[in-house]
Scaffold this motif. Structure first.
Motif, PDB file in Angstrom:
ATOM      1  N   PRO A 177      42.661  18.599 -10.102  1.00 39.79           N
ATOM      2  CA  PRO A 177      43.755  18.526 -11.080  1.00 39.79           C
ATOM      3  C   PRO A 177      45.133  18.680 -10.437  1.00 39.79           C
ATOM      4  O   PRO A 177      46.152  18.556 -11.118  1.00 39.79           O
ATOM      5  CB  PRO A 177      43.445  19.697 -12.023  1.00 39.79           C
ATOM      6  CG  PRO A 177      42.685  20.665 -11.198  1.00 39.79           C
ATOM      7  CD  PRO A 177      41.874  19.829 -10.248  1.00 39.79           C
ATOM      8  N   ASN A 178      45.175  18.938  -9.132  1.00 39.81           N
ATOM      9  CA  ASN A 178      46.451  19.136  -8.432  1.00 39.81           C
ATOM     10  C   ASN A 178      46.993  17.860  -7.794  1.00 39.81           C
ATOM     11  O   ASN A 178      48.064  17.877  -7.194  1.00 39.81           O
ATOM     12  CB  ASN A 178      46.288  20.218  -7.359  1.00 39.81           C
ATOM     13  CG  ASN A 178      45.867  21.549  -7.938  1.00 39.81           C
ATOM     14  OD1 ASN A 178      46.373  21.960  -8.987  1.00 39.81           O
ATOM     15  ND2 ASN A 178      44.943  22.229  -7.283  1.00 39.81           N
ATOM     16  N   ILE A 179      46.238  16.782  -7.880  1.00 42.51           N
ATOM     17  CA  ILE A 179      46.674  15.489  -7.329  1.00 42.51           C
ATOM     18  C   ILE A 179      46.820  14.516  -8.493  1.00 42.51           C
ATOM     19  O   ILE A 179      45.886  14.361  -9.294  1.00 42.51           O
ATOM     20  CB  ILE A 179      45.672  14.967  -6.292  1.00 42.51           C
ATOM     21  CG1 ILE A 179      45.578  15.969  -5.125  1.00 42.51           C
ATOM     22  CG2 ILE A 179      46.062  13.585  -5.789  1.00 42.51           C
ATOM     23  CD1 ILE A 179      44.519  15.629  -4.101  1.00 42.51           C
ATOM     24  N   ASP A 180      47.958  13.878  -8.601  1.00 43.01           N
ATOM     25  CA  ASP A 180      48.312  13.141  -9.819  1.00 43.01           C
ATOM     26  C   ASP A 180      47.258  12.121 -10.235  1.00 43.01           C
ATOM     27  O   ASP A 180      46.808  12.107 -11.386  1.00 43.01           O
ATOM     28  CB  ASP A 180      49.665  12.452  -9.636  1.00 43.01           C
ATOM     29  CG  ASP A 180      50.830  13.440  -9.682  1.00 43.01           C
ATOM     30  OD1 ASP A 180      50.612  14.576 -10.153  1.00 43.01           O
ATOM     31  OD2 ASP A 180      51.941  13.085  -9.238  1.00 43.01           O
ATOM     32  N   TRP A 181      46.853  11.226  -9.316  1.00 41.06           N
ATOM     33  CA  TRP A 181      45.906  10.179  -9.723  1.00 41.06           C
ATOM     34  C   TRP A 181      44.541  10.759 -10.067  1.00 41.06           C
ATOM     35  O   TRP A 181      43.840  10.253 -10.953  1.00 41.06           O
ATOM     36  CB  TRP A 181      45.800   9.087  -8.664  1.00 41.06           C
ATOM     37  CG  TRP A 181      45.006   9.428  -7.439  1.00 41.06           C
ATOM     38  CD1 TRP A 181      45.481   9.903  -6.268  1.00 41.06           C
ATOM     39  CD2 TRP A 181      43.583   9.309  -7.278  1.00 41.06           C
ATOM     40  NE1 TRP A 181      44.462  10.103  -5.371  1.00 41.06           N
ATOM     41  CE2 TRP A 181      43.281   9.738  -5.954  1.00 41.06           C
ATOM     42  CE3 TRP A 181      42.542   8.885  -8.096  1.00 41.06           C
ATOM     43  CZ2 TRP A 181      41.981   9.751  -5.462  1.00 41.06           C
ATOM     44  CZ3 TRP A 181      41.245   8.906  -7.592  1.00 41.06           C
ATOM     45  CH2 TRP A 181      40.980   9.332  -6.300  1.00 41.06           C
ATOM     46  N   GLN A 182      44.155  11.827  -9.382  1.00 40.00           N
ATOM     47  CA  GLN A 182      42.883  12.474  -9.675  1.00 40.00           C
ATOM     48  C   GLN A 182      42.947  13.216 -11.017  1.00 40.00           C
ATOM     49  O   GLN A 182      41.982  13.207 -11.787  1.00 40.00           O
ATOM     50  CB  GLN A 182      42.520  13.421  -8.536  1.00 40.00           C
ATOM     51  CG  GLN A 182      42.280  12.704  -7.218  1.00 40.00           C
ATOM     52  CD  GLN A 182      41.960  13.631  -6.076  1.00 40.00           C
ATOM     53  OE1 GLN A 182      41.683  14.818  -6.273  1.00 40.00           O
ATOM     54  NE2 GLN A 182      41.989  13.115  -4.855  1.00 40.00           N
ATOM     55  N   LYS A 183      44.065  13.861 -11.277  1.00 40.44           N
ATOM     56  CA  LYS A 183      44.255  14.521 -12.571  1.00 40.44           C
ATOM     57  C   LYS A 183      44.164  13.502 -13.702  1.00 40.44           C
ATOM     58  O   LYS A 183      43.526  13.755 -14.740  1.00 40.44           O
ATOM     59  CB  LYS A 183      45.614  15.229 -12.606  1.00 40.44           C
ATOM     60  CG  LYS A 183      45.923  15.922 -13.924  1.00 40.44           C
ATOM     61  CD  LYS A 183      47.289  16.610 -13.872  1.00 40.44           C
ATOM     62  CE  LYS A 183      47.596  17.304 -15.202  1.00 40.44           C
ATOM     63  NZ  LYS A 183      48.939  17.963 -15.158  1.00 40.44           N
ATOM     64  N   HIS A 225      40.614   3.758  -4.328  1.00 37.59           N
ATOM     65  CA  HIS A 225      40.469   4.798  -3.308  1.00 37.59           C
ATOM     66  C   HIS A 225      39.105   4.747  -2.616  1.00 37.59           C
ATOM     67  O   HIS A 225      38.769   5.648  -1.860  1.00 37.59           O
ATOM     68  CB  HIS A 225      40.696   6.172  -3.947  1.00 37.59           C
ATOM     69  CG  HIS A 225      42.008   6.273  -4.662  1.00 37.59           C
ATOM     70  ND1 HIS A 225      43.193   6.552  -4.012  1.00 37.59           N
ATOM     71  CD2 HIS A 225      42.328   6.096  -5.969  1.00 37.59           C
ATOM     72  CE1 HIS A 225      44.177   6.560  -4.890  1.00 37.59           C
ATOM     73  NE2 HIS A 225      43.685   6.285  -6.079  1.00 37.59           N
ATOM     74  N   LEU A 226      38.336   3.706  -2.881  1.00 38.35           N
ATOM     75  CA  LEU A 226      37.042   3.517  -2.228  1.00 38.35           C
ATOM     76  C   LEU A 226      37.216   2.574  -1.051  1.00 38.35           C
ATOM     77  O   LEU A 226      37.799   1.498  -1.199  1.00 38.35           O
ATOM     78  CB  LEU A 226      36.014   2.951  -3.216  1.00 38.35           C
ATOM     79  CG  LEU A 226      35.733   3.801  -4.454  1.00 38.35           C
ATOM     80  CD1 LEU A 226      34.758   3.073  -5.378  1.00 38.35           C
ATOM     81  CD2 LEU A 226      35.163   5.156  -4.062  1.00 38.35           C
ATOM     82  N   ILE A 227      36.717   2.969   0.099  1.00 39.81           N
ATOM     83  CA  ILE A 227      36.878   2.147   1.294  1.00 39.81           C
ATOM     84  C   ILE A 227      35.520   1.908   1.945  1.00 39.81           C
ATOM     85  O   ILE A 227      34.587   2.690   1.772  1.00 39.81           O
ATOM     86  CB  ILE A 227      37.827   2.807   2.309  1.00 39.81           C
ATOM     87  CG1 ILE A 227      37.282   4.181   2.738  1.00 39.81           C
ATOM     88  CG2 ILE A 227      39.233   2.948   1.736  1.00 39.81           C
ATOM     89  CD1 ILE A 227      38.082   4.841   3.841  1.00 39.81           C
ATOM     90  N   SER A 228      35.435   0.831   2.705  1.00 42.49           N
ATOM     91  CA  SER A 228      34.205   0.543   3.432  1.00 42.49           C
ATOM     92  C   SER A 228      34.061   1.520   4.587  1.00 42.49           C
ATOM     93  O   SER A 228      35.009   1.781   5.331  1.00 42.49           O
ATOM     94  CB  SER A 228      34.236  -0.889   3.973  1.00 42.49           C
ATOM     95  OG  SER A 228      33.114  -1.131   4.792  1.00 42.49           O
ATOM     96  N   THR A 229      32.866   2.076   4.719  1.00 42.04           N
ATOM     97  CA  THR A 229      32.603   3.009   5.816  1.00 42.04           C
ATOM     98  C   THR A 229      32.155   2.274   7.071  1.00 42.04           C
ATOM     99  O   THR A 229      32.014   2.888   8.121  1.00 42.04           O
ATOM    100  CB  THR A 229      31.506   4.007   5.410  1.00 42.04           C
ATOM    101  OG1 THR A 229      30.309   3.275   5.105  1.00 42.04           O
ATOM    102  CG2 THR A 229      31.932   4.809   4.188  1.00 42.04           C
TER     103      THR A 229
END
Length: 283
Positions: A126-132, A167-171
């Motif tokens: 909840p402390n990161i805007d996009w995640q909140k 925010h998903l990236i190829s590993t």
């Protein structure tokens, strides 16, 4: 209450809406005897902890979530959750293939963002805007899952996954599906023979792997040992029989694969925090 897990550990979902393959429920971890059994599914999953603290295992990582925090778990990832104290959480699970199989372009998007080579999970704070924002959308979707207009629900589903996908990236790491298949062969064997007197060597032989490889795979993908998995599965089946049948405890111990009723009672007490007799009374 436990996920409806098949012999390969895949979960058969019971969606709670006729609009879209969506599962959205609020749970107490105590409803799962403080441990949600290992499972996987082709759906993506979101968990939001409302009270208490929950630990989540995803593939070979154990993550601790406190109240207000959440997690995104990508499709086809082995996972389970547990806690030593009471906690409540919202689970939102959805099958995105209904959207992403529409065209070659969306199929490619699914492979890149929700396939085996993409990010396994994302912690949500909840402390990161996009995640909140994502956590708020999860709560809104849970509230709207059965009553809001259809397009409102679909809009929330799209918003959540559009935000996550950025925010998903190829590993660039190819999962070794053969090793996972070996593990599932062994768990399948356990679930079909849990009532018999089986050994680790029997379990390993089910997948034609060595005893040491058997231990390695259980540790890597389930963070447990073959014996611990077997005991946990036996206890799960015993608790089902205590709840759903009138069989006496000695019979249940035997049918669950425990050769000693005293050992069964002792290990049951350690796992559930109460005797089999008291567990039945509480149910």
């Amino acid at each position: 209450m436990q996920p409806n897990v098949q012999t390969d550990l895949s979960e058969k979902m019971n969606y709670n809406t006729d609009v879209f393959p969506l599962y959205a429920h609020r749970h107490k971890i105590a409803d799962f005897d403080f441990r949600v059994l290992q499972h996987w599914h082709p759906d993506v999953e979101y968990l939001l902890v409302e009270t208490g603290r929950i630990q989540v295992f995803v593939n070979d990582n154990i993550l601790t979530l406190h109240a207000g925090e959440g997690i995104f778990i990508n499709s086809n990832r082995m996972n389970y959750s547990f806690s030593h104290t009471e906690a409540t959480f919202i689970a939102v699970i959805m099958d995105l293939r209904r959207f992403l199989d529409a065209t070659p372009a969306t199929q490619q998007l699914f492979i890149e963002k929700f396939g085996h080579e993409s990010t396994d999970y994302l912690l949500l704070s909840p402390n990161i805007d996009w995640q909140k924002k994502t956590l708020q959308l999860i709560t809104q979707l849970h509230t709207a899952s059965e009553t809001a207009p259809i397009l409102t629900r679909l809009q929330l589903i799209m918003k959540i996954n559009a935000e996550i996908s950025q925010h998903l990236i190829s590993t660039h790491h190819h999962s070794d599906h053969r090793l996972q298949n070996d593990l599932w062969e062994m768990t399948h064997f356990i679930q079909n023979h849990f009532s018999a007197d089986i050994t680790v060597l029997d379990i390993a032989n089910a997948a034609h792997v060595s005893r040491s490889q058997c231990f390695t795979l259980f540790k890597k993908y389930l963070n447990t040992t073959p014996n611990q998995y077997l005991t946990t599965y036996r206890l799960s089946k015993a608790s089902d029989m205590l709840r759903d049948t009138s069989l006496n405890i000695l019979t249940i111990a035997s049918l669950s694969g425990f050769t000693s009723s005293s050992y069964f009672t002792r290990i049951f007490q350690r796992y559930f925090g109460m005797s089999p007799k008291n567990y039945r009374k509480n149910q």
